[in-house]
Design an enzyme around this catalytic site. Sequence first.
Site, PDB file in Angstrom:
ATOM      1  N   HIS A   1     -12.759  -1.278  -7.132  1.00  0.00           N
ATOM      2  CA  HIS A   1     -14.244  -0.378  -7.341  1.00  0.00           C
ATOM      3  C   HIS A   1     -14.154   1.102  -7.254  1.00  0.00           C
ATOM      4  O   HIS A   1     -14.666   2.076  -7.346  1.00  0.00           O
ATOM      5  CB  HIS A   1     -15.229  -0.740  -6.069  1.00  0.00           C
ATOM      6  CG  HIS A   1     -15.444  -0.577  -4.722  1.00  0.00           C
ATOM      7  ND1 HIS A   1     -16.135  -0.838  -3.582  1.00  0.00           N
ATOM      8  CD2 HIS A   1     -13.905  -0.554  -4.073  1.00  0.00           C
ATOM      9  CE1 HIS A   1     -15.590  -0.730  -2.617  1.00  0.00           C
ATOM     10  NE2 HIS A   1     -14.287   0.098  -3.063  1.00  0.00           N
TER      11      HIS A   1
ATOM     12  N   ASP B   1       0.619  -0.909   0.069  1.00  0.00           N
ATOM     13  CA  ASP B   1      -0.077   0.336   0.062  1.00  0.00           C
ATOM     14  C   ASP B   1       0.927   1.067  -0.550  1.00  0.00           C
ATOM     15  O   ASP B   1       2.151   1.141   0.146  1.00  0.00           O
ATOM     16  CB  ASP B   1      -0.546   0.330   1.157  1.00  0.00           C
ATOM     17  CG  ASP B   1      -2.176   0.636   0.432  1.00  0.00           C
ATOM     18  OD1 ASP B   1      -1.864   2.594   0.731  1.00  0.00           O
ATOM     19  OD2 ASP B   1      -3.624   0.381   1.591  1.00  0.00           O
TER      20      ASP B   1
ATOM     21  N   PHE C   1       0.317   0.410  -6.803  1.00  0.00           N
ATOM     22  CA  PHE C   1      -0.729   0.102  -7.589  1.00  0.00           C
ATOM     23  C   PHE C   1       0.152   0.089  -9.088  1.00  0.00           C
ATOM     24  O   PHE C   1      -0.433  -1.358 -10.220  1.00  0.00           O
ATOM     25  CB  PHE C   1      -1.438  -0.846  -7.366  1.00  0.00           C
ATOM     26  CG  PHE C   1      -2.613  -0.317  -6.876  1.00  0.00           C
ATOM     27  CD1 PHE C   1      -3.077   0.794  -7.865  1.00  0.00           C
ATOM     28  CD2 PHE C   1      -2.912  -0.899  -5.253  1.00  0.00           C
ATOM     29  CE1 PHE C   1      -3.860   1.796  -6.828  1.00  0.00           C
ATOM     30  CE2 PHE C   1      -4.148  -0.233  -5.119  1.00  0.00           C
ATOM     31  CZ  PHE C   1      -5.154   1.638  -5.587  1.00  0.00           C
TER      32      PHE C   1
HETATM   33  C1  LIG Z   1     -10.593   1.112  -0.130  1.00  0.00           C
HETATM   34  S1  LIG Z   1      -9.460   1.026   0.692  1.00  0.00           S
HETATM   35  C2  LIG Z   1      -9.283  -0.983   0.649  1.00  0.00           C
HETATM   36  C3  LIG Z   1      -8.392  -1.603   2.156  1.00  0.00           C
HETATM   37  C4  LIG Z   1      -8.382  -2.674   1.551  1.00  0.00           C
HETATM   38  N1  LIG Z   1      -7.979  -3.402   1.038  1.00  0.00           N
HETATM   39  C5  LIG Z   1      -9.923  -3.421   2.466  1.00  0.00           C
HETATM   40  O1  LIG Z   1     -10.667  -4.242   1.923  1.00  0.00           O
HETATM   41  O2  LIG Z   1      -9.780  -2.686   3.872  1.00  0.00           O
HETATM   42  C6  LIG Z   1      -8.096   1.081  -0.623  1.00  0.00           C
HETATM   43  C7  LIG Z   1      -6.587   1.151  -0.588  1.00  0.00           C
HETATM   44  O3  LIG Z   1      -6.158   1.427  -1.475  1.00  0.00           O
HETATM   45  C8  LIG Z   1      -4.984   2.399  -1.250  1.00  0.00           C
HETATM   46  N2  LIG Z   1      -4.641   2.395  -2.124  1.00  0.00           N
HETATM   47  C9  LIG Z   1      -4.581   4.196  -3.044  1.00  0.00           C
HETATM   48  N3  LIG Z   1      -3.967   3.717  -4.121  1.00  0.00           N
HETATM   49  C10 LIG Z   1      -3.112   3.035  -4.266  1.00  0.00           C
HETATM   50  C11 LIG Z   1      -2.259   2.974  -4.860  1.00  0.00           C
HETATM   51  N4  LIG Z   1      -1.863   3.887  -6.439  1.00  0.00           N
HETATM   52  N5  LIG Z   1      -0.780   1.788  -4.831  1.00  0.00           N
HETATM   53  C12 LIG Z   1      -1.352   1.460  -4.029  1.00  0.00           C
HETATM   54  N6  LIG Z   1      -2.654   0.931  -2.627  1.00  0.00           N
HETATM   55  C13 LIG Z   1      -3.140   1.939  -2.931  1.00  0.00           C
HETATM   56  C14 LIG Z   1      -4.948   2.469  -0.058  1.00  0.00           C
HETATM   57  O4  LIG Z   1      -4.324   3.582   0.703  1.00  0.00           O
HETATM   58  C15 LIG Z   1      -6.048   2.699   0.538  1.00  0.00           C
HETATM   59  O5  LIG Z   1      -5.773   1.775   1.365  1.00  0.00           O
END
Ligand SMILES: C[S@@+](CC[C@H](N)C(=O)[O-])C[C@H]1O[C@@H](n2cnc3c(N)ncnc32)[C@H](O)[C@@H]1O
Length: 338
Positions: free
Chosen positions: A248, A205, A231
């Site tokens: 999503h 993350d 990512f």
């Molecule tokens: C909606 S949350 C989901 C977190 C976890 N998978 C869950 O289900 O509780 C989205 C996650 O994507 C991460 N995120 C957003 N953009 C990202 C990126 N470019 N690379 C890696 N992680 C990212 C955010 O920091 C966050 O932790």
Amino acid sequence: MNQKQNDIGAAVRQVLGDSLAYLYPAAMRTAVTLGIADQLADGPKTADELAAKSGASADHLRRTLRFLATRGMFHEEEDGTFGLTVSAGLLKSDSPLPMASIVNLLTDELYWLPAGKLDDTVRNGTTAFPDIFGAPLFDYLAERPERGEVFHTALDELSATEHGGIVTTYPFPESCTVADIGGGKGGLLREVLTKNPTVNGILFDHESVVADHGLDTPDLKGRWEIEAGSFFEKVPTADVYLLKRILHDWNDADCVRILRSCRDSMAEGGKVVVVDTVVPSGNDPHPSKLSDLAMMIVFDGKERSEAELEALFAEADLKLARVIPTSGSVSIVEAIAA
Ligand SMILES: C[S@@+](CC[C@H](N)C(=O)[O-])C[C@H]1O[C@@H](n2cnc3c(N)ncnc32)[C@H](O)[C@@H]1O
């Protein structure tokens, strides 16, 4: 009154009630911020007692709880006291499935203000959040650690209500490496490693998020690594990529970039395991149809049907292998190399 008049009367009441339905989350937020559920842990109390303890107006609090009781959130007893229901119990800070922080987030102005701009969003096909807050949500949170904490703590708690259903449903292969991509603070990965003793894990993350991870427990020693990054650039090599509540958040083009990153680094025979709500066809209510609107106004994202996910996989050189429903609102959608 004949049947037709009855039907019209019911329809009028529905339209009126639904037009004010935004007051329900506002009332839930009030109960959470005043800590009402915790105060009722040892039994029902009057609005006067609750108001005295929380420094609120007794009259206003009584009316708010009376309304919440119509939705099964708290219960008004015959003697005028208010007590907990199963739903209200989830708002207690010591609930085994605590949901106060998720109510706090979903009723926060981060979501609330964009909701007021849904009509603009629909008219223009854009996302309201950046217009209101000046940046996309994750960029906004990265610059404001205290707001980021509200978001990630809430997501961690929400995730905790879903982990059990995922780890008992999905058969993780023996001795594989599971990378939880966008895995937040690592709650799901912790559960996967605990239930699958031969599996190793990578939590991936943003730096600011993994800095505060929760994997450092004696029983998991030596079985996990942390990698910070995006990512959209590169993800670590693994056998299973978990993408839970990730796709999503993003539009189709961005989803294909995320899936491509996984496909490019995937070990031979690897799998991408998407965990999201899958939108069913038909008119029946489904949580995905509501959260889809939240994705529309806050992120440039959407909840997708099985066919829409299949199309994204195909763009990233992957193919849908199976869809496994869980006991919660999310499904497990497995993809393998095309
Ligand atoms: C909606 S949350 C989901 C977190 C976890 N998978 C869950 O289900 O509780 C989205 C996650 O994507 C991460 N995120 C957003 N953009 C990202 C990126 N470019 N690379 C890696 N992680 C990212 C955010 O920091 C966050 O932790």
